[in-house]
Design an enzyme around this catalytic site. Structure first.
Site, mmCIF file in Angstrom:
data_model
loop_
_atom_site.group_PDB
_atom_site.id
_atom_site.type_symbol
_atom_site.label_atom_id
_atom_site.label_comp_id
_atom_site.label_asym_id
_atom_site.label_seq_id
_atom_site.Cartn_x
_atom_site.Cartn_y
_atom_site.Cartn_z
ATOM 1 N N HIS A 194 10.291 4.241 25.979
ATOM 2 C CA HIS A 194 11.538 3.967 25.257
ATOM 3 C C HIS A 194 11.283 3.107 24.024
ATOM 4 O O HIS A 194 11.851 3.328 22.967
ATOM 5 C CB HIS A 194 12.510 3.200 26.163
ATOM 6 C CG HIS A 194 13.141 4.058 27.200
ATOM 7 N ND1 HIS A 194 13.585 5.325 26.930
ATOM 8 C CD2 HIS A 194 13.416 3.845 28.497
ATOM 9 C CE1 HIS A 194 14.108 5.840 28.025
ATOM 10 N NE2 HIS A 194 14.012 4.964 28.998
ATOM 11 N N GLU A 436 -1.169 32.811 22.510
ATOM 12 C CA GLU A 436 -2.175 31.744 22.404
ATOM 13 C C GLU A 436 -3.504 32.144 23.013
ATOM 14 O O GLU A 436 -4.378 31.310 23.231
ATOM 15 C CB GLU A 436 -1.650 30.424 22.977
ATOM 16 C CG GLU A 436 -1.008 30.509 24.334
ATOM 17 C CD GLU A 436 -0.370 29.189 24.777
ATOM 18 O OE1 GLU A 436 -0.575 28.152 24.140
ATOM 19 O OE2 GLU A 436 0.334 29.217 25.804
ATOM 20 N N ASP A 460 -4.067 26.381 21.342
ATOM 21 C CA ASP A 460 -4.868 27.140 22.307
ATOM 22 C C ASP A 460 -5.509 28.367 21.666
ATOM 23 O O ASP A 460 -6.640 28.720 21.995
ATOM 24 C CB ASP A 460 -3.997 27.576 23.498
ATOM 25 C CG ASP A 460 -3.906 26.471 24.536
ATOM 26 O OD1 ASP A 460 -4.944 25.842 24.823
ATOM 27 O OD2 ASP A 460 -2.803 26.213 25.046
ATOM 28 N N CYS A 507 4.140 27.250 16.827
ATOM 29 C CA CYS A 507 4.503 25.917 17.321
ATOM 30 C C CYS A 507 3.283 25.040 17.594
ATOM 31 O O CYS A 507 3.413 23.972 18.176
ATOM 32 C CB CYS A 507 5.381 26.019 18.568
ATOM 33 S SG CYS A 507 4.590 26.885 19.922
HETATM 34 C C1 PEP Z 1 -0.407 25.501 21.567
HETATM 35 O O1 PEP Z 1 -1.264 25.835 22.378
HETATM 36 O O2 PEP Z 1 -0.527 25.633 20.324
HETATM 37 C C2 PEP Z 1 0.857 24.900 22.019
HETATM 38 C C3 PEP Z 1 1.843 24.660 21.194
HETATM 39 O O3 PEP Z 1 0.938 24.556 23.332
HETATM 40 P P1 PEP Z 1 0.263 23.241 23.965
HETATM 41 O O4 PEP Z 1 -0.288 22.415 22.850
HETATM 42 O O5 PEP Z 1 1.334 22.585 24.736
HETATM 43 O O6 PEP Z 1 -0.816 23.854 24.826
HETATM 44 MG MG MG Z 2 -0.821 25.995 24.470
#
Ligand code: PEP
Ligand code: MG
Length: 591
Positions: A194, A436, A460, A507
């Site tokens: 927090h 990924e 990944d 992402c």
């Molecule tokens: C990724 O693999 O790019 C991803 C966004 O997932 P994480 O980093 O949670 O494995």
């Molecule tokens: Mg990932």
């Protein structure tokens, strides 16, 4: 005295602060246990109640003094402390101990707190640990009031300073006046506590988890904090001082400029719109995402709900967690990724057998499809929460069509069950998959037919594409986002998605790094999701280019044979186009 003592902790809130240390003594209070005469007991109970009342008034006062709207959003933390003050386990137990053991209130309270700590220690749950620190800080407040030691209030600090403490409670952070407290560093703390989230909301640079900074620093010692990198320098030399002064000026100039972009669209000069969303792990990050102008959540990593706790969260608990985020983000969507456990992410209640090669083992969707009961609970919770706004489901680490079909079958089964039970949910909830793995990149065209959207997890994808463990520092030099293999994989994915008419997002961390913004634009990603503080910077670049220019740049990168060549070409281009962006203007056209 040693100069330039560099320490590395967790960069909890970005920004650079240079100032002198103000050491706050927040070591746990301790008091002496005393035996009392029977006739003294009721007076002791009265003193205990008076200390509770005094503590309540102090906390109410903290609440009243909060004027900053960013802080006001977090006042529920103080409400939690107020609730703890009323908790029968704390109050009744202490009173009973005073009477039963015939001891003073301080001694009885310390016994109660010890009992609490013992319970929390056994549970070992990240959420409850946070509650444990709440109980500790409330307990400390009562003790100080009992003993008559005044609580050193951060609101009383009069000189501009960097606060240094073993740990800080959220109530401490709420009292920080930005005009005087220019940053803080602590021995304890993590990125999602927090206190650090509050620091991010307030825009106060902070580095936490330094372990022993309080024993290495002295009152008024000069100190530099770099909350972006997690670096702290004690007693900096003149050269280091100048270096960080430059960095600070540059950072502040940038941050100020970027606030202008918060309310604007991410649209290129030729009118092409990109959707920018936020990655989050906990609900407290939602206000920061909203402030930064995120158009929804592109990746909610639900692992955090499961992590470091003895038992997995119940269906109702998950519904609440998802609902809260979905409602605050409305009308924008919240993309909830199903449990991505395994590899480098561990959950203590989930017994992952020791695997020789965990990154390629029973992780993410493979685990969920094996542990169907657990998976169904999560799907039920997401669906039930979807009745409260716009939710999307994202399945991690898909390698083939069969996995998606299994997920969809299970989802349909869950929908039937919920309908029979009379639960409301979004029957048309969109489903997407993470791309990924190289397998998913190679068959994107097949996978795209099965889903509503795709989201590329470059963290990944790069690891699997280049066979480089993403967390292994010995091979970190091989982790190259601009490797020709990675670029080709990304292009294949985008083209296949476009041909299938399916939205393709990204992402992974690449989305947040402004160095790659033109590359991702040129490749054709529609939706980008990243940690909220990076959104404005990426948006600023998008708004200053024509998409065909980015496509041309990508075409040129594809001509180059290695990552270092591509990196040089890209850095040259970015520095030429955005000389002020990377802190090393090299001339060329001004933005
Ligand atoms: C990724 O693999 O790019 C991803 C966004 O997932 P994480 O980093 O949670 O494995
Ligand atoms: Mg990932």
């Amino acid at each position: 005295m040693l100069q330039d003592v560099f320490l590395v902790g967790i960069g909890a809130s970005p920004g650079i602060a240079i100032g002198s240390a103000y050491v706050v003594d927040r070591r746990r209070m301790s008091a002496v246990e005393r035996t009392l005469e029977p006739h003294e007991l009721e007076e002791e109970v009265r003193l205990f109640h008076a200390a509770l009342q005094h503590s309540r008034e102090q906390l109410e006062d903290v609440k009243k003094r909060v004027a900053d709207p960013h802080i006001a959003e977090h006042l529920h933390i103080i409400d939690t402390h107020l609730l703890i003050l009323k908790d029968p386990m704390l109050v009744d137990e202490t009173v009973a101990t005073i009477r039963r053991e015939k001891i003073n209130a301080e001694g009885a309270l310390m016994r109660t707190l010890k009992g609490f700590r013992a319970v929390f220690d056994v549970i070992d749950d990240e959420y409850l640990r946070e509650r444990r620190s709440d109980v500790d800080s409330v307990g400390d407040r009562i003790l100080r009031n009992l003993v008559g030691v005044s609580q050193q209030s951060l609101a009383d600090i009069e000189r501009k300073s960097v606060v240094v403490a073993h740990d800080l409670s959220p109530a401490d952070t709420m009292q920080m006046d930005k005009s005087r407290i220019i940053g803080f560093i602590t021995d304890l703390g993590g990125r999602t506590s927090h206190t650090t989230i509050l620091a991010r909301s307030l825009g106060i640079p902070a580095v936490v988890g330094l372990e022993s900074v309080t024993s290495q620093i002295r009152e008024r010692m000069p100190v530099i904090i770099d909350g972006c990198t997690g670096t702290v320098v004690l007693n900096p030399s003149p050269d280091t001082f100048r270096e960080y002064l430059d960095k600070k000026q540059f950072y502040e100039y940038q941050a100020e400029e970027l606030t202008y972009f918060r309310g604007l669209d991410a649209v290129t000069l030729d009118g092409h719109n990109i959707i920018l969303r936020s990655n989050i792990e906990i609900a407290e990050e939602v206000p920061i995402a909203l402030r930064e102008g995120a158009q929804g959540v592109g990746l909610f990593r639900t692992e955090f709900l499961y992590m470091k706790r003895k038992c997995v969260p119940s269906e109702d608990e998950q519904v609440e967690a998802y609902r809260e985020i979905i409602e605050s983000m409305a009308p924008h969507p919240v993309t909830i990724r199903t449990l991505d456990v395994g590899g480098d992410k561990l959950v203590s209640d989930i017994d992952l057998s020791d695997e020789a090669n965990p990154a390629m083992g029973l992780r993410a969707i493979r685990f969920s499809l094996k542990e169907k009961i657990l998976f169904k609970v999560q799907l039920r919770a997401i669906l039930r929460a979807s009745a409260h706004g716009k939710a999307r489901i994202l399945f991690p680490m898909i390698t083939g069509v069969a996995e998606i079909k299994s997920c969809k079958n299970l989802l349909n089964e869950v929908k039937r069950e919920l309908a029979e039970e009379g639960h409301a949910f979004d029957a048309d909830i969109e489903i997407g998959i993470m791309i990924e793995t190289p397998a998913a990149a190679l068959v994107t065209e097949l996978l795209a037919r099965e889903v509503d959207f795709l989201s590329v997890g470059t963290n990944d994808l790069i690891q699997y594409c280049l066979a480089v463990d993403r967390g292994n520092e010995h091979v970190a030099y091989l982790y190259e986002p601009l490797h020709p293999a990675v670029l080709r994989a990304l292009r294949m994915i985008c083209r296949a998605a476009q041909q299938a008419g399916v939205m393709v997002g990204i992402c992974g961390e690449m989305a947040a790094d402004p160095l790659y913004t033109l590359v991702l634009l040129g490749l054709g990603f529609d939706e980008w999701s990243m940690n909220a503080p990076f959104i404005s910077q990426v948006k600023r670049i998008i708004r200053q280019v024509y998409r065909p220019e980015a496509e041309q740049l990508v075409a040129e990168l594809f001509e180059l044979g290695s990552a270092p060549e591509a990196a040089r070409r890209l850095a040259g281009e970015m520095n030429r186009r955005f000389p002020s962006l990377f802190g090393k203007p090299i001339g060329g056209p001004v933005e």
